[in-house]
Design an enzyme around this catalytic site. Sequence first.
Site, PDB file in Angstrom:
ATOM      1  N   LYS A  13       0.720  -1.037   0.233  1.00 54.15           N
ATOM      2  CA  LYS A  13      -0.363  -0.134  -0.184  1.00 54.15           C
ATOM      3  C   LYS A  13       0.853   1.051   0.014  1.00 54.15           C
ATOM      4  O   LYS A  13       0.265   1.873  -0.505  1.00 54.15           O
ATOM      5  CB  LYS A  13      -0.983  -0.213   1.214  1.00 54.15           C
ATOM      6  CG  LYS A  13      -0.523   0.919   2.528  1.00 54.15           C
ATOM      7  CD  LYS A  13      -1.785   0.150   3.486  1.00 54.15           C
ATOM      8  CE  LYS A  13      -0.996  -0.119   4.728  1.00 54.15           C
ATOM      9  NZ  LYS A  13      -0.182   0.054   5.160  1.00 54.15           N
ATOM     10  N   ARG A  88      -6.290   3.044  11.825  1.00 49.19           N
ATOM     11  CA  ARG A  88      -5.432   1.813  12.099  1.00 49.19           C
ATOM     12  C   ARG A  88      -6.211   1.027  12.784  1.00 49.19           C
ATOM     13  O   ARG A  88      -6.510   0.095  12.924  1.00 49.19           O
ATOM     14  CB  ARG A  88      -4.148   1.766  12.136  1.00 49.19           C
ATOM     15  CG  ARG A  88      -3.518   0.913  11.317  1.00 49.19           C
ATOM     16  CD  ARG A  88      -1.914   1.735  11.789  1.00 49.19           C
ATOM     17  NE  ARG A  88      -1.479  -0.176  11.358  1.00 49.19           N
ATOM     18  CZ  ARG A  88      -0.909   0.604  10.458  1.00 49.19           C
ATOM     19  NH1 ARG A  88      -0.233   2.024   9.445  1.00 49.19           N
ATOM     20  NH2 ARG A  88       0.902   0.061  10.164  1.00 49.19           N
ATOM     21  N   ARG A 122      11.847  -6.656   1.681  1.00 53.86           N
ATOM     22  CA  ARG A 122      12.341  -5.572   1.843  1.00 53.86           C
ATOM     23  C   ARG A 122      13.167  -5.022   2.702  1.00 53.86           C
ATOM     24  O   ARG A 122      14.008  -5.327   3.442  1.00 53.86           O
ATOM     25  CB  ARG A 122      10.977  -4.923   2.403  1.00 53.86           C
ATOM     26  CG  ARG A 122      10.142  -4.886   2.522  1.00 53.86           C
ATOM     27  CD  ARG A 122       8.349  -4.334   2.917  1.00 53.86           C
ATOM     28  NE  ARG A 122       8.692  -3.590   3.907  1.00 53.86           N
ATOM     29  CZ  ARG A 122       7.314  -3.023   4.406  1.00 53.86           C
ATOM     30  NH1 ARG A 122       6.373  -2.725   3.316  1.00 53.86           N
ATOM     31  NH2 ARG A 122       7.213  -3.082   5.920  1.00 53.86           N
ATOM     32  N   ARG A 155      14.572  -2.549   8.087  1.00 55.24           N
ATOM     33  CA  ARG A 155      13.416  -1.432   8.958  1.00 55.24           C
ATOM     34  C   ARG A 155      13.591  -2.880  10.527  1.00 55.24           C
ATOM     35  O   ARG A 155      13.223  -4.282   9.999  1.00 55.24           O
ATOM     36  CB  ARG A 155      12.147  -1.125   8.771  1.00 55.24           C
ATOM     37  CG  ARG A 155      11.689  -0.146   8.203  1.00 55.24           C
ATOM     38  CD  ARG A 155      10.377   0.033   7.435  1.00 55.24           C
ATOM     39  NE  ARG A 155       9.742   0.012   8.444  1.00 55.24           N
ATOM     40  CZ  ARG A 155       8.892  -0.165   7.691  1.00 55.24           C
ATOM     41  NH1 ARG A 155       7.916  -0.093   6.648  1.00 55.24           N
ATOM     42  NH2 ARG A 155       7.272  -0.452   8.781  1.00 55.24           N
ATOM     43  N   ARG A 166       2.963  -7.841  14.046  1.00 52.02           N
ATOM     44  CA  ARG A 166       2.016  -7.495  12.998  1.00 52.02           C
ATOM     45  C   ARG A 166       0.721  -7.690  11.790  1.00 52.02           C
ATOM     46  O   ARG A 166      -0.456  -6.547  12.528  1.00 52.02           O
ATOM     47  CB  ARG A 166       3.061  -5.641  11.996  1.00 52.02           C
ATOM     48  CG  ARG A 166       3.937  -5.780  12.895  1.00 52.02           C
ATOM     49  CD  ARG A 166       5.222  -4.614  11.932  1.00 52.02           C
ATOM     50  NE  ARG A 166       5.132  -3.438  10.922  1.00 52.02           N
ATOM     51  CZ  ARG A 166       5.130  -3.402  10.165  1.00 52.02           C
ATOM     52  NH1 ARG A 166       6.776  -4.268   9.668  1.00 52.02           N
ATOM     53  NH2 ARG A 166       5.347  -2.242   9.270  1.00 52.02           N
TER      54      ARG A 166
HETATM   55  P1  AMP Z   1       3.553   1.267   8.527  1.00 52.87           P
HETATM   56  O1  AMP Z   1       4.489   1.760   8.197  1.00 52.87           O
HETATM   57  O2  AMP Z   1       2.042   2.066   8.626  1.00 52.87           O
HETATM   58  O3  AMP Z   1       3.573  -0.188   8.781  1.00 52.87           O
HETATM   59  O4  AMP Z   1       3.808   2.206  10.531  1.00 52.87           O
HETATM   60  C1  AMP Z   1       4.698   0.845  11.149  1.00 52.87           C
HETATM   61  C2  AMP Z   1       4.351   1.697  12.614  1.00 52.87           C
HETATM   62  O5  AMP Z   1       4.119   2.583  12.967  1.00 52.87           O
HETATM   63  C3  AMP Z   1       3.027   0.214  12.525  1.00 52.87           C
HETATM   64  O6  AMP Z   1       3.383  -0.836  13.178  1.00 52.87           O
HETATM   65  C4  AMP Z   1       2.251   0.497  13.820  1.00 52.87           C
HETATM   66  O7  AMP Z   1       3.896   1.050  15.509  1.00 52.87           O
HETATM   67  C5  AMP Z   1       3.161   2.445  13.967  1.00 52.87           C
HETATM   68  N1  AMP Z   1       1.447   3.418  13.584  1.00 52.87           N
HETATM   69  C6  AMP Z   1       1.308   3.666  11.811  1.00 52.87           C
HETATM   70  N2  AMP Z   1      -0.008   4.287  11.956  1.00 52.87           N
HETATM   71  C7  AMP Z   1      -0.376   4.081  12.603  1.00 52.87           C
HETATM   72  C8  AMP Z   1      -1.793   4.523  13.015  1.00 52.87           C
HETATM   73  N3  AMP Z   1      -2.424   4.855  12.464  1.00 52.87           N
HETATM   74  N4  AMP Z   1      -1.579   3.740  14.420  1.00 52.87           N
HETATM   75  C9  AMP Z   1      -1.401   3.497  15.660  1.00 52.87           C
HETATM   76  N5  AMP Z   1      -0.140   3.024  14.526  1.00 52.87           N
HETATM   77  C10 AMP Z   1       0.337   2.951  14.308  1.00 52.87           C
END
Ligand code: AMP
Length: 209
Positions: A13, A88, A122, A155, A166
Amino acid sequence: MKLILLGAPGSGKGTQAEHLSRRLDIPAISTGQMLREAIAAGTELGKKARLFVESGGLVPDDIMIGLIQERVTQNDCQKGFILDGFPRTIPQAEALDCAVGIDAVLSIEIADEEIERRMSGRRSCPKCGASYHMEYRQPRQDGVCDNCGSALERRADDEPETVRVRLETYHENTAPLKGYYARMGKLKSAVSQHAIEDTSQRCLGALGL
Ligand code: AMP
């Protein structure tokens, strides 16, 4: 166009958000990237978020809602925006509905087994946040960011054990958002394909673009 992209970690995404951002000329807003930058810079937000992000859990709703409300009211969002990683949880979605009217929600669908395979390849740039994949989206020079020349890293939260956490977090907290937006008549979906361009075509088709 005010658009939300939903999808499990590794669904692609983030990549599709960038494509759509270029195509529609509106910003793609990644809350995960905002948090990673805050963590790297050691800001107050970064200090509060670090443990949640590194363990694969969710940062508390009140923090995230404040962050996104501030972001979507900035000037560059006047024509619209694409949210990648927000909302989320149902409370985040409700808060967003109160703040701005969302036009469409696109869910990118992918099986968990495929995700675990994809995530292991990744890599991302710790400096500018650009993302790559050892198989599907290779940088021009092995291990080096095309944009800024920094050494690419995996990461911390892409480690296999954290990926599993996750995914569980996604199924428990975020997948229910599909029902929430379907009931509002806003949900569209596209099945993630092997090739990035094929997924892009599906996304554009689902959005009627
Ligand atoms: P992502 O890059 O979108 O996979 O986000 C990485 C991490 O950031 C996630 O695993 C969460 O720990 C945190 N995170 C990102 N967006 C949110 C959100 N909207 N609500 C809560 N935690 C978030």
